[in-house]
Every structure is written in structure tokens, then in C-alpha cells.
Design a protein around this motif. Structure first.
Motif, PDB file in Angstrom:
ATOM      1  N   HIS A 107       0.950  -1.560  -0.192  1.00  0.00           N
ATOM      2  CA  HIS A 107      -0.017   0.038   0.145  1.00  0.00           C
ATOM      3  C   HIS A 107       0.961   1.214   0.220  1.00  0.00           C
ATOM      4  O   HIS A 107       0.398   2.454  -0.566  1.00  0.00           O
ATOM      5  CB  HIS A 107      -0.742  -0.288   1.231  1.00  0.00           C
TER       6      HIS A 107
ATOM      7  N   ARG B  95      -4.690   3.871   6.593  1.00  0.00           N
ATOM      8  CA  ARG B  95      -4.118   2.591   6.626  1.00  0.00           C
ATOM      9  C   ARG B  95      -3.600   2.868   8.261  1.00  0.00           C
ATOM     10  O   ARG B  95      -3.315   1.538   8.908  1.00  0.00           O
ATOM     11  CB  ARG B  95      -3.584   1.781   5.605  1.00  0.00           C
TER      12      ARG B  95
ATOM     13  N   THR C  37      -4.226   7.117   1.761  1.00  0.00           N
ATOM     14  CA  THR C  37      -4.016   5.616   1.733  1.00  0.00           C
ATOM     15  C   THR C  37      -3.087   5.246   3.226  1.00  0.00           C
ATOM     16  O   THR C  37      -3.261   4.574   4.682  1.00  0.00           O
ATOM     17  CB  THR C  37      -3.875   5.002   0.634  1.00  0.00           C
TER      18      THR C  37
END
Length: 308
Positions: free
Chosen positions: A241, A301, A297
């Protein structure tokens, strides 16, 4: 300094940028904020005026100012290393200047343009290492690729404390680390070093330069802790990610290794500007937007904890 007292920094190494104001001048306030941010975020050392600091394009006056600002901002909390290299006369001048200003050591960048023989590399590196009493770290990359015999010859200098690899030949790295051992500190200097650090750490490399630490240092720390503690699940998430997506953008254009750092810093609210010095180019709009999405992101996260 006695040889047995000398050591290179370990852990995550901080490489600040060389900010510019709207008139194209060195922005010392932004540089000071960059250095303080890295130290406050727990990085082990500061390397100023190196690749991320656009060493290739700095005047001697700006270089002096960057070292002075960095030393003042660091306040002795962490070691401060400078970048020297390129033209041999200029490298020796900057090494002396670094010593006069009170730096702890320097990272020796490759010689200018020439594709040298091993004897030439030895003479170049030996001259710089021996020119001051500061700690010295050799940076292997581009046209500065050493053999074991050359590196062993350089060990005659007690000032030589570290070897930074940006070449990526793991067979050579195994030979170097197994034969030389802990006489040197081994630093991973590959582009986007998080990508390759799992391969390096098992060879005894316990330091690396983290470009992303300029804007997401909590991710750098999270990654390194997960690596050292063999937390494979977290490592995989970070790779999928954050780390690999940023690395894919970095590979889109030559020079993004520097430009992408400034873009990331702007995105997270660290005002250094996105201008880079020629021949580097700034990050293109499409890639900037992609980086924005990745960082969004990353914070969702892997939110930064209060104690980080």
C-alpha cells in the motif's frame, strides 16, 4: 579520535533536501524545519548536502550555509554528516570546510564523470578520507564500484567508518561483509532503500537512507521495526500500500529520487517547495496526484500514533 572510538550512524538516516524560495534562493528557514522534523521524528543522524540535498547543483556558499544551518538545528543531538565528492579539488575543499564548521563526518560521493580504474578510485577516496580527521563513509554507486582489495586498502585509514552501497550487487556485498566484518558499518544506499532492505539486513547492513522519512517518517519506523521483528504481515501491507507504489512512481522519471521527496513534503504540509535545480525536473501533475492518493492511504491505514 582513536580508531576504536569511531563509528558510523546506524538505523534510519535522515537526508534533508535543499529548499528554495520563490526567488530561487536557498530557503534556510525551510531547511531548519526539515532538519528539526527529522530529528524530532527519531532519525539517527543527518546527512546534509548529499544526493537528496542536490549536491550536484550547490554553490560553495549555499553548501556552507546548509551545513551551518543543519549544525545549529541539530544542536549536537545527532551526528551531522556532509556530502563531498565529484571534482577532487572541490571534494577536498568541502571536506576541509566540513571539518572547520564542526561536522562529524562526510559521505564521499563518486568522482566527476571519469570511469576510473581501481587504482584511481583508491587514490581519489584515499586522498579525501585522509585529508581531515573526520569520519568518512564511502558511497559505492555509478562510477565508484570497488573491489574487495581496494576497499581493504582503504581500511588503512582509521577515519573510514562506513560503506554505503547503492550498486546492489549482493554477491559483492556478501564478500565485503563476510571478509571485513564489523570493522565498517554497512549502510544501504539503494534508491528507495526500503524496497531492498530485507535483502541487506541479513548481511549485516544495519543502517539505511530513507527518502520517505522526509514526509512519512512514522512509516519508515514502522517498516524497520516490522523488518527487525520479522512481522511479515505488516511488512507485506506496507509494501503493497505504500512502499512499492511510491517506488513505481519514482521510477517513472530520472531525477524523481529528489523531486518526489519535495512533492511528498508539500503534500503533508512541510513547506519546502517543489522546485528542483537543473538538470532535475519537478514531479509531473499526474504523478503528484498519484503520490497524494498513496499518502492518503498511508495515513488512513497506518495512522501516526501519539507516541510515535
Amino acid at each position: 579520535m582513536a580508531a576504536n572510538e569511531r563509528k558510523a550512524p546506524t538505523g534510519i538516516l535522515g537526508f534533508p533536501v535543499a529548499p528554495q524560495d520563490q526567488q530561487g534562493r536557498l530557503d534556510t528557514k525551510a531547511l531548519e524545519a526539515n532538519v528539526r522534523f527529522l530529528i524530532d521524528e527519531g532519525l539517527s543522524s543527518i546527512f546534509v548536502g548529499c544526493g537528496s540535498g542536490e549536491f550536484h547543483a550547490l554553490s560553495t556558499a549555499d553548501y556552507r550555509t546548509m551545513v551551518e544551518v543543519t549544525l545549529a538545528a541539530a544542536k549536537g543531538q545527532v551526528p551531522v554528516y556532509t556530502g563531498v565528492g565529484g571534482n577532487i579539488a572541490h571534494a577536498l575543499e568541502l571536506a576541509k570546510l566540513s571539518e572547520e564548521l564542526g561536522a562529524d563526518g562526510y559521505l564521499i560521493l563518486p568522482p566527476y564523470l571519469i570511469e576510473p580504474e581501481q587504482e584511481g578510485l583508491y587514490q581519489y577516496l584515499s586522498a579525501i578520507i585522509g585529508s581531515t580527521d573526520l569520519n568518512a563513509i564511502v558511497y559505492q554507486r555509478d562510477n565508484c564500484i570497488l573491489t574487495l582489495a581496494t576497499l581493504q586498502r582503504l581500511l588503512e585509514h582509521p577515519q573510514l567508518v562506513g560503506f554505503k552501497d547503492g550498486h546492489g550487487n549482493m554477491e559483492n556485498n556478501i564478500e565485503f561483509t563476510q571478509v571485513i566484518g564489523d570493522r565498517l558499518t554497512w549502510l544501504n544506499g539503494m534508491p528507495m532503500a526500503e524496497v531492498t532492505m530485507p535483502a541487506y539486513v541479513n548481511l549485516g547492513f544495519n543502517a539505511y537512507s530513507s527518502a520517505i522519512s522526509n514526509y512519512i517518517p512514522h512509516i519508515s519506523r514502522l517498516f524497520y521495526d516490522a523488518l527487525l521483528n520479522n512481522n511479515k504481515e505488516l511488512l507485506n501491507e506496507l509494501y503493497q500500500h505504500v512502499i512499492l507504489p511510491i517506488s513505481r512512481i519514482r521510477r517513472q522519471r530520472k531525477g524523481y529520487a529528489v523531486a518526489l521527496i519535495k512533492a511528498g513534503m508539500e503534500i503533508v504540509g512541510l513547506p519546502v517547495g517543489t522546485t528542483v535545480r537543473p538538470p532535475l525536473i519537478p514531479v509531473e501533475k499526474e504523478h503528484y496526484a498519484q503520490l497524494e492518493s498513496i499518502l492518503k492511504t498511508a495515513f488512513e491505514r497506518f495512522p501516526k500514533q501519539a507516541n510515535q
